[in-house]
Write a protein that holds these residues in place. Structure first.
Motif, short mmCIF file in Angstrom:
data_model
loop_
_atom_site.label_atom_id
_atom_site.label_comp_id
_atom_site.label_asym_id
_atom_site.label_seq_id
_atom_site.Cartn_x
_atom_site.Cartn_y
_atom_site.Cartn_z
N SER A 124 -2.37 -5.08 2.60
CA SER A 124 -1.03 -5.60 2.33
C SER A 124 -0.01 -4.53 1.97
N ASP A 145 3.03 -1.99 1.92
CA ASP A 145 4.34 -2.09 2.57
C ASP A 145 4.43 -1.06 3.70
N ILE A 164 7.69 3.62 -0.52
CA ILE A 164 6.43 3.44 -1.25
C ILE A 164 6.02 4.75 -1.91
N ASP A 200 0.94 0.59 -5.56
CA ASP A 200 1.42 0.29 -4.21
C ASP A 200 0.28 0.10 -3.20
#
Length: 463
Positions: A359, A361, A366, A372
């Motif tokens: 998942s 980004d 980021i 993250d």
């Protein structure tokens, strides 16, 4: 022409391994022979322009495009024989016979040559190097002083001590491994061959006993030689001690101290090697996923290499693709169990290697951090190694690793990074909360005008 009779299991990387071990002069000769039709009857010779200013990877590509796998093996074998590299020829033919790829003693890959240059061995064989000590007659020609004899005796005593220590550590590791795998072996699929740890350990112990017996035999012959020297010097036995004798006593004491200091290092080295071999049992074949690659990244045809280019390629802006940072994920995903892979980072000043959540980004700003969705080991500015976290401290790695091993135990929440050449454990993330699929993660970073243009290369494990 040297023609193998066994069924070929050769891969392009096996030929590449052989070419990479040639000297510059031998490599030039290899290319020269590839142009000679009389040397390769029935095979199409390569053209001069194909071979000019080419690297070993280019040569292998040309050969695989021109010949079948079997023909490639025959051509390579013929030329290696011509340039007197029979050691590489023997190793190449070992690759084509699967039953010869594994050490019968340690069950590890046969990817090294023994000290006498005649036998393929695994890394544990090379560590103990006992094959060169199979009992044989020792002949000491010429004159040896008593000091020289005593030094040889002490050296063999040290080898015996080291081998006993090595076997003790191996036995502990085998018992631990057996305990860890015991439950899994009970539920192994029907018909699957189960490794017999007891038989392997028994075989290894027999080899160690041969080694120790050979050393003891050599010590006995040295003691006999010492007795002969003592008798020849008997006329001087009443002479008072001199400076040389005092020097010998001091050297003996110094030697013993060095042995004592060396043994802990040997123990640590063996432990590191055993630990890395344990995680390497979980090696997986990782390839890069072009659907996730940033448009400026350049992937190799086999999807094993990635580097940063200057041009933005016109690619579909699919949801999986990174479009802000120069990242790419592996094709394979993992949501349980253990896996391990290795990445060559040689010649680079910046890079990221690790794993990422599915998942993460792909389109926004980021940070390479756990929050993250990244568990990574990174290099910045040529010598600043860290995990990329804001609170991360720099690792004092000088020199840094040329090949990084990444090990994940999904169920235990563990991500570890190794120097794959030295077997050093660099860092481990523990108690990780993954919660979803993990993918191998790579970033060759920007090329900085060519200063960081070398690719990240996913390597075959244990080669």
């Amino acid at each position: 022409m040297a023609t193998p009779t066994a069924r070929a299991e050769l891969k392009a990387e096996d030929v590449l391994d052989a070419l990479d071990d040639l000297s510059e002069e031998e490599f030039d000769k290899f290319k020269w022979f590839l142009r000679l039709p009389e040397l390769l009857p029935g095979f199409k010779p390569l053209r001069r322009r194909q071979l000019k200013r080419t690297k070993s990877t280019d040569i292998v590509d040309f050969m695989m495009q021109t010949y079948s796998v079997q023909q490639c093996l025959e051509v390579t074998s013929t030329i290696l024989e011509k340039i007197n590299r029979n050691d590489l020829l023997k190793r190449l033919h070992c690759y084509e016979n699967p039953e010869n790829k594994v050490c019968p003693v340690h069950k590890m890959s046969l990817n090294l040559m023994s000290s006498d240059g005649k036998t393929l061995v695994c890394r544990f064989c090379s560590l103990s190097d006992y094959k060169q000590f199979i009992p044989q007659s020792m002949e000491y020609r010429g004159f040896m002083t008593e000091r020289e004899i005593q030094e040889k005796i002490k050296m063999r005593e040290m080898k015996i001590h080291q081998m006993k220590e090595l076997m003790r550590i191996r036995k502990e590791a085998a018992e631990k491994y057996k305990a860890e795998r015991g439950q899994k072996m009970e539920t192994a699929e029907e018909g699957q061959k189960k490794p017999n740890i007891e038989d392997e350990q028994e075989t290894t112990e027999k080899e160690a006993e041969e080694f120790i017996k050979a050393q003891e035999q050599e010590i006995a012959e040295l003691l006999k030689r010492s007795s002969e020297v003592t008798q020849s010097d008997s006329s001087m036995k009443d002479d008072p001690p001199n400076e040389t004798q005092g020097e010998e006593t001091a050297q003996t004491s110094s030697y013993q101290e060095k042995v004592k200091k060396a043994l802990p290092n040997l123990k640590d080295t063996v432990k590191k090697l055993l630990e890395l071999e344990r995680v390497r049992q979980h090696a997986v074949d990782v390839t890069l996923d072009p659907e996730t690659a940033h448009p400026k990244l350049i992937l190799s045809g086999d999807r094993k290499q990635v580097k940063h280019g200057n041009n933005w390629k016109k690619l579909p802006d699919n949801p999986e693709r990174f479009t802000v940072f120069a990242n790419v994920l592996g094709q394979q995903s993992f949501s349980s169990g253990k896996f391990y892979f290795e990445v060559q980072v040689t010649g680079k000043t910046h890079w990221d290697v690790g794993v990422a959540r599915e998942s993460v980004d792909r389109k926004g700003e980021i940070n390479v951090c756990i929050d993250d969705g990244f568990w990574a080991f990174v290099l910045r500015d040529g010598n600043q190694y860290s995990t990329g976290e804001d609170t991360s401290v720099l690792f004092p790695l000088h020199p840094g690793p040329e090949k990084v091993g990444v090990f994940v135990d999904y169920d235990q929440g563990l991500v570890s990074f190794y120097d794959a050449d030295t077997a050093d454990l660099i860092y481990s993330f523990t108690d990780c909360d993954f919660n979803e699929k993990l993918y191998p993660y790579f970033s060759p970073y920007l090329n900085y005008g060519g200063k960081n243009s070398a690719p990240l290369i996913i390597c075959p494990v244990g080669r």
